[in-house]
Design an enzyme around this catalytic site. Structure first.
Site, mmCIF file in Angstrom:
data_model
loop_
_atom_site.group_PDB
_atom_site.id
_atom_site.type_symbol
_atom_site.label_atom_id
_atom_site.label_comp_id
_atom_site.label_asym_id
_atom_site.label_seq_id
_atom_site.Cartn_x
_atom_site.Cartn_y
_atom_site.Cartn_z
ATOM 1 C CG ASN A 176 38.518 40.307 33.561
ATOM 2 O OD1 ASN A 176 37.680 40.744 32.768
ATOM 3 N ND2 ASN A 176 38.458 40.561 34.845
ATOM 4 C CG ASN A 178 41.757 42.042 36.564
ATOM 5 O OD1 ASN A 178 41.723 41.150 35.725
ATOM 6 N ND2 ASN A 178 41.345 41.871 37.808
ATOM 7 C CE LYS A 179 43.001 37.372 35.805
ATOM 8 N NZ LYS A 179 41.751 38.050 36.139
ATOM 9 C CB ILE A 180 49.932 40.072 33.009
ATOM 10 C CG1 ILE A 180 51.270 40.804 33.029
ATOM 11 C CG2 ILE A 180 49.954 38.826 32.129
ATOM 12 C CD1 ILE A 180 52.325 40.138 33.880
#
Length: 385
Positions: A176, A178-180
């Site tokens: 997604n 906002n993931k790393i």
């Protein structure tokens, strides 16, 4: 985003592979498989889709029960309900904020006594920190209950020097926004059994039978990732080590800056693995102070959030069984997630540090001193207000 991502996306457009097949998908899955020790995997539209298909592969169905940590995002629990099953929520332990093995054992034993042996256990690796897999696996093995690892927040996280999401029969990851690393939206399902990956791939493409007619013998889903988004993932995956280092550096700078502030502590770094610090999460000495920090940051146009609201406090899951919850509730009341992006500049992070320091220092200075009597005589000490 960097030049690698742009190049792969341009290639997808230039070759007209923009749907749910194409060379980027194959290459992305191959590269991800190498990251997780050669395990087969399938790229999907979201981490939630991966959990859903994983639960189906484990045979979760109507009226089953599945254990899930209460301190997590709703996507860990929602797919349980998709299949007509019911979540059973279990509290966190304080060393890692993840699933408490002792509470897990209590929950399983109690459900078994009630004739409700759980069909599976979803183990979440929260905020980039691994759960205590050895202890959790020991409990589940005793009762013959399979684990699904929810590593949506934990790409790059290690448990005893190994990437999480490689031990359980099934694991999932999220890409997604906002993931790393991100594909803008997407997920990955990893399994030890290649036949399970093949089945998940089949389900993700509407369970269309291999015939010229559009024939369907099973219920299917539109869960496949597109070749365009897989191109983004290929480029992002190439810089994963740098992203992990950047997130850990952000957390380290916060910790150093707040070291002398009273009542502010970084999320524990459990001794059994590498915490990526996907988010820089701190515990504040009181909920009132935490909320004051959130308000002060918002006033400066800086976004911060509380720790996940526990699932047993969510209205949608109000009727679900739970075991414990006090630890999760305390972490929710006092936990704060600060800006943590890999691209966060030193200057912007300093803005965050300045606001947090101002609020905590101000609150500490206005607390009412309380007179305490000690064996050595009378002293003054600060009392939380």
């Amino acid at each position: 985003m960097g030049p690698l991502e742009e190049g792969y996306v341009r290639e997808a457009f230039a070759t007209n592979w923009v749907s749910t097949v194409g060379p980027n998908l194959e290459a992305f899955e191959k590269a991800f498989s190498e990251l997780v020790g050669g395990l087969p995997c399938v790229a999907l539209a979201s981490g939630t889709a991966a959990i859903h298909l994983g639960l189906k592969l484990l045979g979760v169905g109507k009226d089953d029960e599945v254990i899930c940590p209460t301190l997590t995002f709703a996507a860990s629990a929602n797919p349980i309900v998709y299949e007509g099953a019911r979540p059973v929520f279990v509290d966190s332990e304080r060393r890692s904020w993840n699933l408490d093995p002792e509470r897990l054992a209590e929950a399983i034993e109690d459900r078994v006594k009630r004739g409700r042996k759980p069909k599976a256990v979803v183990v979440v690796h929260l905020y980039g920190q691994s759960a205590d897999l050895d202890a959790i696996e020991n409990v589940c093995t005793q009762h013959g209950i399979p684990i699904l690892e929810d590593a949506a927040e934990a790409l790059g996280t290690q448990y005893k020097d190994v990437q999480v999401g490689t031990r359980a029969p099934l694991s999932i990851f999220s890409f997604n926004g906002n993931k790393i690393i991100t594909t803008s939206g997407g997920g990955m399902l990893v399994a030890h059994d290649p036949a399970w990956v093949a089945k998940a791939r089949f389900w993700s493409q509407q369970s269309r039978e291999p015939s010229i007619a559009y024939e369907h013998k099973e219920l299917g889903y539109n869960y496949r990732m597109s070749n365009v988004l897989a191109g983004i993932g290929r480029g992002q995956l190439a810089v994963l080590p740098e992203r992990v280092a950047a997130r850990r550096a952000v957390a380290a700078r916060y910790e150093a800056a707040f070291r002398d502030l009273p009542g502010l502590s970084l999320m524990p770094q459990a001794p059994w693995g590498l915490h990526t610090n996907w988010l820089s999460v701190f515990l504040v000495d009181s909920g009132a102070t935490r909320d004051a920090i959130l308000q002060a940051l918002a006033a400066e146009d800086i976004e911060a959030r509380p720790v996940w609201k526990p699932m047993h406090l969510q209205p949608v899951f109000a009727d679900c069984p739970r075991y414990g919850g006090e630890v999760a509730e305390d972490l929710f009341t006092r936990g704060i997630c600060l800006p943590s992006s890999s691209s966060l500049t030193i200057e912007d992070q300093q803005r965050v540090i300045d606001v947090v320091s101002r609020v905590v220092t101000s609150r500490s200075a206005t607390r009412t001193p309380a007179r305490q009597v000690t064996p050595g005589g009378e002293t003054w000490a600060s009392r939380g207000g």
